[in-house]
Motif scaffolding. Sequence first.
Motif, PDB file in Angstrom:
ATOM      1  N   GLN A   1     -72.637  -2.127 -66.759  1.00  0.00           N
ATOM      2  CA  GLN A   1     -71.524  -1.127 -66.506  1.00  0.00           C
ATOM      3  C   GLN A   1     -70.227  -1.337 -67.517  1.00  0.00           C
ATOM      4  O   GLN A   1     -70.953  -1.256 -68.143  1.00  0.00           O
ATOM      5  N   PHE A   2     -69.284  -0.677 -66.948  1.00  0.00           N
ATOM      6  CA  PHE A   2     -69.068   0.821 -68.172  1.00  0.00           C
ATOM      7  C   PHE A   2     -67.611   0.060 -68.047  1.00  0.00           C
ATOM      8  O   PHE A   2     -66.601  -0.152 -66.815  1.00  0.00           O
ATOM      9  N   ILE A   3     -66.427   0.296 -69.073  1.00  0.00           N
ATOM     10  CA  ILE A   3     -65.264  -0.278 -69.139  1.00  0.00           C
ATOM     11  C   ILE A   3     -64.746   0.923 -68.751  1.00  0.00           C
ATOM     12  O   ILE A   3     -64.775   1.914 -70.504  1.00  0.00           O
ATOM     13  N   ILE A   4     -63.501   1.639 -68.873  1.00  0.00           N
ATOM     14  CA  ILE A   4     -62.854   2.702 -68.302  1.00  0.00           C
ATOM     15  C   ILE A   4     -61.740   1.949 -69.262  1.00  0.00           C
ATOM     16  O   ILE A   4     -60.343   1.407 -68.894  1.00  0.00           O
ATOM     17  N   LEU A   5     -61.158   3.129 -70.238  1.00  0.00           N
ATOM     18  CA  LEU A   5     -60.514   2.140 -71.280  1.00  0.00           C
ATOM     19  C   LEU A   5     -58.942   3.095 -70.490  1.00  0.00           C
ATOM     20  O   LEU A   5     -57.943   2.743 -71.301  1.00  0.00           O
TER      21      LEU A   5
ATOM     22  N   PRO B   1     -72.987   0.388 -75.949  1.00  0.00           N
ATOM     23  CA  PRO B   1     -71.612   0.034 -75.871  1.00  0.00           C
ATOM     24  C   PRO B   1     -71.380   1.045 -75.000  1.00  0.00           C
ATOM     25  O   PRO B   1     -71.706   1.778 -74.657  1.00  0.00           O
ATOM     26  N   ASN B   2     -70.405   0.461 -74.627  1.00  0.00           N
ATOM     27  CA  ASN B   2     -69.719   0.517 -72.966  1.00  0.00           C
ATOM     28  C   ASN B   2     -68.881   0.985 -72.323  1.00  0.00           C
ATOM     29  O   ASN B   2     -67.759   0.504 -71.212  1.00  0.00           O
ATOM     30  N   LYS B   3     -67.639   1.239 -73.339  1.00  0.00           N
ATOM     31  CA  LYS B   3     -66.471   1.543 -73.331  1.00  0.00           C
ATOM     32  C   LYS B   3     -65.996   2.996 -73.347  1.00  0.00           C
ATOM     33  O   LYS B   3     -66.538   3.673 -74.125  1.00  0.00           O
ATOM     34  N   VAL B   4     -66.081   3.687 -71.548  1.00  0.00           N
ATOM     35  CA  VAL B   4     -65.974   4.998 -71.622  1.00  0.00           C
ATOM     36  C   VAL B   4     -64.070   5.667 -72.338  1.00  0.00           C
ATOM     37  O   VAL B   4     -62.917   4.987 -71.884  1.00  0.00           O
ATOM     38  N   ASN B   5     -64.489   6.143 -73.384  1.00  0.00           N
ATOM     39  CA  ASN B   5     -62.538   7.089 -73.441  1.00  0.00           C
ATOM     40  C   ASN B   5     -62.396   7.329 -72.809  1.00  0.00           C
ATOM     41  O   ASN B   5     -62.176   8.969 -73.228  1.00  0.00           O
TER      42      ASN B   5
ATOM     43  N   LEU C   1     -69.369   9.927 -71.592  1.00  0.00           N
ATOM     44  CA  LEU C   1     -71.222   9.252 -70.804  1.00  0.00           C
ATOM     45  C   LEU C   1     -71.725   9.725 -71.519  1.00  0.00           C
ATOM     46  O   LEU C   1     -72.415   8.472 -71.746  1.00  0.00           O
ATOM     47  N   LEU C   2     -72.064  11.104 -71.747  1.00  0.00           N
ATOM     48  CA  LEU C   2     -73.277  11.532 -72.634  1.00  0.00           C
ATOM     49  C   LEU C   2     -73.325  10.408 -74.881  1.00  0.00           C
ATOM     50  O   LEU C   2     -73.828  10.319 -74.854  1.00  0.00           O
ATOM     51  N   LYS C   3     -71.513  10.366 -74.317  1.00  0.00           N
ATOM     52  CA  LYS C   3     -71.769   9.594 -75.510  1.00  0.00           C
ATOM     53  C   LYS C   3     -72.014   8.534 -76.171  1.00  0.00           C
ATOM     54  O   LYS C   3     -72.608   7.765 -77.027  1.00  0.00           O
ATOM     55  N   LEU C   4     -72.507   7.609 -75.164  1.00  0.00           N
ATOM     56  CA  LEU C   4     -72.965   5.700 -75.096  1.00  0.00           C
ATOM     57  C   LEU C   4     -73.766   6.583 -74.285  1.00  0.00           C
ATOM     58  O   LEU C   4     -74.439   4.887 -74.870  1.00  0.00           O
ATOM     59  N   SER C   5     -74.655   7.688 -74.556  1.00  0.00           N
ATOM     60  CA  SER C   5     -76.033   7.539 -74.175  1.00  0.00           C
ATOM     61  C   SER C   5     -77.184   6.940 -75.105  1.00  0.00           C
ATOM     62  O   SER C   5     -76.975   7.391 -76.340  1.00  0.00           O
ATOM     63  N   CYS C   6     -78.059   5.687 -74.822  1.00  0.00           N
ATOM     64  CA  CYS C   6     -78.935   6.205 -76.078  1.00  0.00           C
ATOM     65  C   CYS C   6     -80.356   6.923 -76.176  1.00  0.00           C
ATOM     66  O   CYS C   6     -81.291   6.945 -76.528  1.00  0.00           O
ATOM     67  N   SER C   7     -80.607   7.821 -74.801  1.00  0.00           N
ATOM     68  CA  SER C   7     -81.297   8.572 -74.893  1.00  0.00           C
ATOM     69  C   SER C   7     -81.146   9.657 -75.471  1.00  0.00           C
ATOM     70  O   SER C   7     -80.244  10.537 -75.976  1.00  0.00           O
TER      71      SER C   7
END
Length: 310
Positions: A11-15, A171-175, A184-190
């Motif tokens: 899940q993602f946390i929308i800041l 990390p799963n916090k979406v700024n 979302l791209l910034k949180l990817s590990c791909s």
Amino acid sequence: MEVGNYTRVTQFIILGLTEDPVLSVIFFVIFLGIYVVTLMGNVSIIVLISGSPQLHTPMYLFLCHLAFVDIWLSSSVTPVMLMGFLRKGISLPIAGCVTQLCSMVKFGTTDCFLLAAMAYDRYVAVCSPLLYSSHMSPRICVLLVGMSYLGGCVNAWTFTGCLLSLSFCGPNKVNHFFCDFSPLLKLSCSDISIIEVIPSVSSGSIIVVTVFVISLSYICILITILKIRSAEGRHKAFSTCTSHLTAVTLYYGTITFIYVLPKSSYSTEQNKVVSLFYTVVIPMLNPLIYSLRNRDVKEAMRKAAVRIYS
């Protein structure tokens, strides 16, 4: 599930826009008001056009669908944003995030195609009025509307496919205030070297094509208007296009900033402000633009008011 030294994100946390509790209350009231006005304005446009025989023309068919799309564009973002103001950091499962992004892209892209169809309609009305009934027949209008929705779905599938191909294990916090593609791209590990380009190419191509159609239509309209000898005739011809031009300028200016310009050319905070404008503010403004600056709509509103209160 463990992946190396990371836990796979579920899940993602929308800041959201702000963490300040006072600003959160102020923003909640402001954007709730905007959302209510958006719903009331666009529903009113749909009801007015549906119930007014004089507005049963191609231009207002497109406007009716534009109002419908604006309702869903705003509704795909605003409720989550409002909930974020009430509690710090709202959680969305990955499926919910994907659904929100898909919905926002689909209706946002459909907006682009509908605005291009409306520009073509104005071109035919001003430059070839005698051929209007054949060039804008019901069959052609339905085809243009259907292609607009299809184009929106294809672009949404492009974004969705790219997002689903990514892995999230950090990390799963979406700024941001909704699940937009860039944060979302910034949180990817791909590896995102190719994935980040594909949506930009897709959106950029759609913007280029639709802007070309709109620009070419208005160049032809301008040439035709300049050939009209009377000032009154020129004003009458151009006045039928001002509402559409205003809507086009507002919408394309913001989406170009977000989806075409290099990500390094603007900050996350600028991204939030511009995204807020085209997903929340513009859907509220469109009914006002088309009602306050359109003689036919104002006349239909007057007749509707007379029927209601007589």
